[in-house]
Structure formats: C-alpha cells, structure tokens
Design an enzyme around this catalytic site. Structure first.
Site, mmCIF file in Angstrom:
data_model
loop_
_atom_site.group_PDB
_atom_site.id
_atom_site.type_symbol
_atom_site.label_atom_id
_atom_site.label_comp_id
_atom_site.label_asym_id
_atom_site.label_seq_id
_atom_site.Cartn_x
_atom_site.Cartn_y
_atom_site.Cartn_z
ATOM 1 N N ARG A 1 -0.158 -8.553 13.663
ATOM 2 C CA ARG A 1 -0.762 -7.570 12.748
ATOM 3 C C ARG A 1 -1.646 -8.252 11.709
ATOM 4 O O ARG A 1 -2.678 -7.703 11.311
ATOM 5 C CB ARG A 1 0.337 -6.733 12.083
ATOM 6 C CG ARG A 1 0.980 -5.761 13.075
ATOM 7 C CD ARG A 1 2.313 -5.227 12.592
ATOM 8 N NE ARG A 1 2.225 -4.424 11.407
ATOM 9 C CZ ARG A 1 3.237 -4.232 10.550
ATOM 10 N NH1 ARG A 1 4.406 -4.807 10.770
ATOM 11 N NH2 ARG A 1 3.071 -3.489 9.497
ATOM 12 N N ARG B 1 11.543 -1.311 10.598
ATOM 13 C CA ARG B 1 10.531 -0.900 11.560
ATOM 14 C C ARG B 1 10.458 -1.904 12.704
ATOM 15 O O ARG B 1 10.520 -3.114 12.465
ATOM 16 C CB ARG B 1 9.168 -0.832 10.862
ATOM 17 C CG ARG B 1 8.972 0.469 10.125
ATOM 18 C CD ARG B 1 7.746 0.463 9.272
ATOM 19 N NE ARG B 1 6.549 -0.070 9.918
ATOM 20 C CZ ARG B 1 5.354 -0.066 9.359
ATOM 21 N NH1 ARG B 1 5.191 0.457 8.158
ATOM 22 N NH2 ARG B 1 4.314 -0.574 9.987
ATOM 23 N N LYS C 1 0.841 -1.212 0.000
ATOM 24 C CA LYS C 1 0.000 0.000 0.000
ATOM 25 C C LYS C 1 0.874 1.259 0.000
ATOM 26 O O LYS C 1 0.591 2.215 -0.707
ATOM 27 C CB LYS C 1 -0.920 0.037 1.234
ATOM 28 C CG LYS C 1 -1.871 -1.140 1.356
ATOM 29 C CD LYS C 1 -2.839 -0.964 2.525
ATOM 30 C CE LYS C 1 -2.179 -0.934 3.885
ATOM 31 N NZ LYS C 1 -1.506 -2.178 4.286
ATOM 32 N N ARG D 1 -9.174 1.506 9.103
ATOM 33 C CA ARG D 1 -8.742 0.153 9.456
ATOM 34 C C ARG D 1 -9.820 -0.604 10.204
ATOM 35 O O ARG D 1 -9.616 -1.770 10.549
ATOM 36 C CB ARG D 1 -7.509 0.250 10.339
ATOM 37 C CG ARG D 1 -6.206 -0.123 9.625
ATOM 38 C CD ARG D 1 -5.145 -0.219 10.666
ATOM 39 N NE ARG D 1 -3.930 -0.855 10.277
ATOM 40 C CZ ARG D 1 -2.910 -0.262 9.678
ATOM 41 N NH1 ARG D 1 -2.999 0.980 9.282
ATOM 42 N NH2 ARG D 1 -1.802 -0.929 9.465
ATOM 43 N N ARG E 1 11.956 -5.629 4.525
ATOM 44 C CA ARG E 1 11.595 -4.225 4.278
ATOM 45 C C ARG E 1 12.466 -3.275 5.100
ATOM 46 O O ARG E 1 12.660 -3.489 6.290
ATOM 47 C CB ARG E 1 10.124 -4.038 4.656
ATOM 48 C CG ARG E 1 9.656 -2.613 4.658
ATOM 49 C CD ARG E 1 8.164 -2.537 4.575
ATOM 50 N NE ARG E 1 7.528 -2.530 5.884
ATOM 51 C CZ ARG E 1 6.227 -2.307 6.058
ATOM 52 N NH1 ARG E 1 5.441 -2.123 5.017
ATOM 53 N NH2 ARG E 1 5.706 -2.326 7.250
HETATM 54 P P1 AMP Z 1 1.047 0.956 9.012
HETATM 55 O O1 AMP Z 1 2.259 1.786 8.746
HETATM 56 O O2 AMP Z 1 -0.153 1.403 8.213
HETATM 57 O O3 AMP Z 1 1.307 -0.522 8.919
HETATM 58 O O4 AMP Z 1 0.644 1.242 10.557
HETATM 59 C C1 AMP Z 1 1.515 0.923 11.602
HETATM 60 C C2 AMP Z 1 0.736 0.864 12.912
HETATM 61 O O5 AMP Z 1 0.156 2.146 13.193
HETATM 62 C C3 AMP Z 1 -0.420 -0.111 12.937
HETATM 63 O O6 AMP Z 1 -0.020 -1.443 13.221
HETATM 64 C C4 AMP Z 1 -1.279 0.485 14.052
HETATM 65 O O7 AMP Z 1 -0.728 0.205 15.326
HETATM 66 C C5 AMP Z 1 -1.130 1.985 13.801
HETATM 67 N N1 AMP Z 1 -2.151 2.501 12.867
HETATM 68 C C6 AMP Z 1 -1.923 3.036 11.629
HETATM 69 N N2 AMP Z 1 -3.080 3.415 11.060
HETATM 70 C C7 AMP Z 1 -4.062 3.107 11.943
HETATM 71 C C8 AMP Z 1 -5.481 3.236 11.929
HETATM 72 N N3 AMP Z 1 -6.130 3.746 10.870
HETATM 73 N N4 AMP Z 1 -6.169 2.813 13.034
HETATM 74 C C9 AMP Z 1 -5.533 2.304 14.084
HETATM 75 N N5 AMP Z 1 -4.203 2.143 14.174
HETATM 76 C C10 AMP Z 1 -3.460 2.539 13.111
#
Ligand code: AMP
Length: 215
Positions: free
Chosen positions: A172, A161, A13, A88, A127
């Site tokens: 996740r 990360r 994404k 999400r 990554r």
């Molecule tokens: P991502 O970079 O999109 O994989 O997000 C990393 C982490 O940020 C996720 O595993 C959540 O802990 C938090 N996070 C990001 N976006 C959201 C969202 N829309 N709702 C809740 N938690 C989020």
C-alpha cells in the site's frame, strides 16, 4: 466546506476526518469504509473490490468515481463534506473537479497529512476498528477503554483490518507513492494544498488541521 484529506495509509486521515466532519457538521465520505461495507454485504462491487483490497491495490478509477458521484449527491453532503481516501489518483482528482464544476461548486482545500514510513507501519500494525461504527483505535496511542470492545458499542469486539498485515502495508505504501503522491503536485499547482504534520498526538494534529482549513 469541501475538503480532501490526502496522505499515506495510517497517517490518521480517518481519525482526523471523522472529528473534523463531526465538529463542522459535514458528511464524512470514506471510500475505504464504503468498500468495506460492500465487501461485508457481498454486493457485486464488494466482490470486485475484495481481492484488490486484500492485495493492497486500487479499485479502478471509473468504479470509484461513480461511487463518489452518487455519495456526494446525498442530502447529508449538501452543506459540505470531508473526503477520506478519495481521490487516490490524478484521474480521480480531475473527475472530482469536473463533477463538482457541473454542480457549480468546488473543492476548497486538499490537506496533506505526513509521517515517516516507520511510523506508518507501526501505527497500522497496532490499529483496531469497530466493525459497527468504524471508529478506529490504536493500542499504542488511542486504546479502547477496556482494550477489546468499542467504547460506543460495548458488545462489539474490535478487529484488525485484513490489509493491515505488514506485507500488504508495504504494498500500500508503494501504491501510495506511485499513484497517489502525484496528487500533491496536482493540488499544489492549483493553489489548494495545505500540509499538516501528522506525527504528533491526535489533538495536536487536529489543532494544526483546523488551522489549515480555516472556518
Ligand atoms: P483505505 O481505508 O482508504 O485505506 O482504503 C482501503 C482500500 O480500499 C485501499 O487499499 C484500496 O484497495 C481501496 N480504495 C479505497 N479508496 C479508493 C480509491 N479512491 N481508489 C481506489 N481504491 C480505493
């Protein structure tokens, strides 16, 4: 154009969203990047989010909706945006629709990127990202030119990360299946869902993505 990119962690994404937003002159809104910035700056939001992120769990809906409400009002989002990582949960998706309706605009399309779990775990463990511009590299499929530094910030070492550790990735994926996958039905029921196979080379996925979202 206002679109949402949906799909499990590691499906691409961020990479695809960045390219689409840049080429179409739209704002890229990545809630994960916004939270990581808040963590780095040790803001109250960052302190709240840090533990949840490290555990692979979600930050509460009201916090995320407030963040996106403000971010989508910024001037660069006026002519459209690509949302990566939001919504999400179904309540987040409903809140997004409601906030856009208040502004007499709407989300046109939600694109679901798909890939098998084994691919996702493999991709996430290879990554690396630039801490300055957040550009994402992959040691297997899209390495940095010198293998260690960002192509755009040659002084900056790439890093992994914290939540890409294998155990956290598994959490996740479970969270995705339980809380985010229901969004697929939400957008399908509204006639706004497009599916794109995320397993090919990045250029091939991008071609499918642009065909799905149209001009
Ligand atoms: P991502 O970079 O999109 O994989 O997000 C990393 C982490 O940020 C996720 O595993 C959540 O802990 C938090 N996070 C990001 N976006 C959201 C969202 N829309 N709702 C809740 N938690 C989020």
């Amino acid at each position: 154009m206002r679109i949402v990119l949906l799909g499990p962690p590691g499906v691409g994404k961020g990479t695809q969203g960045r390219r689409l937003a840049t080429e179409r002159g739209r704002a890229l809104i990545s809630t994960g990047d916004m939270l990581r910035d808040a963590v780095a700056k040790r803001t109250p939001l960052g302190m709240q989010a840090k533990v949840l992120m490290e555990q692979g769990r979600l930050v509460p809906d009201d916090v995320m909706v407030g963040l996106v409400r403000e971010r989508t009002l910024e001037s660069d989002a006026a002519c459209g945006f690509v949302l990566d990582g939001f919504p999400r949960t179904v309540p987040q998706a409903r809140a997004l629709d409601a906030m856009l309706a208040e502004r007499s605009i709407r989300l046109e399309v939600a694109v679901l990127l798909t890939a098998p779990d084994e691919d996702l775990v493999r991709r996430l463990s290879s990554r690396w990202e630039c801490p300055v511009c957040r550009r994402v590299y992959n040691t297997l499929s899209a390495p940095a030119k010198d293998g260690r530094h960002c192509d755009d910030h040659p002084e900056t070492e790439l890093r992994q990360r914290a939540d890409d550790a294998e155990a956290t990735v598994r959490t996740r994926l479970v969270v995705y299946r339980e809380q985010t996958a229901p969004l697929v039905d939400y957008y399908r029921a509204g006639g706004r869902l497009k599916e794109v196979n995320g397993t090919g080379a990045p250029d091939a996925v991008y071609a499918e993505l642009t065909a799905a979202v149209g001009r």
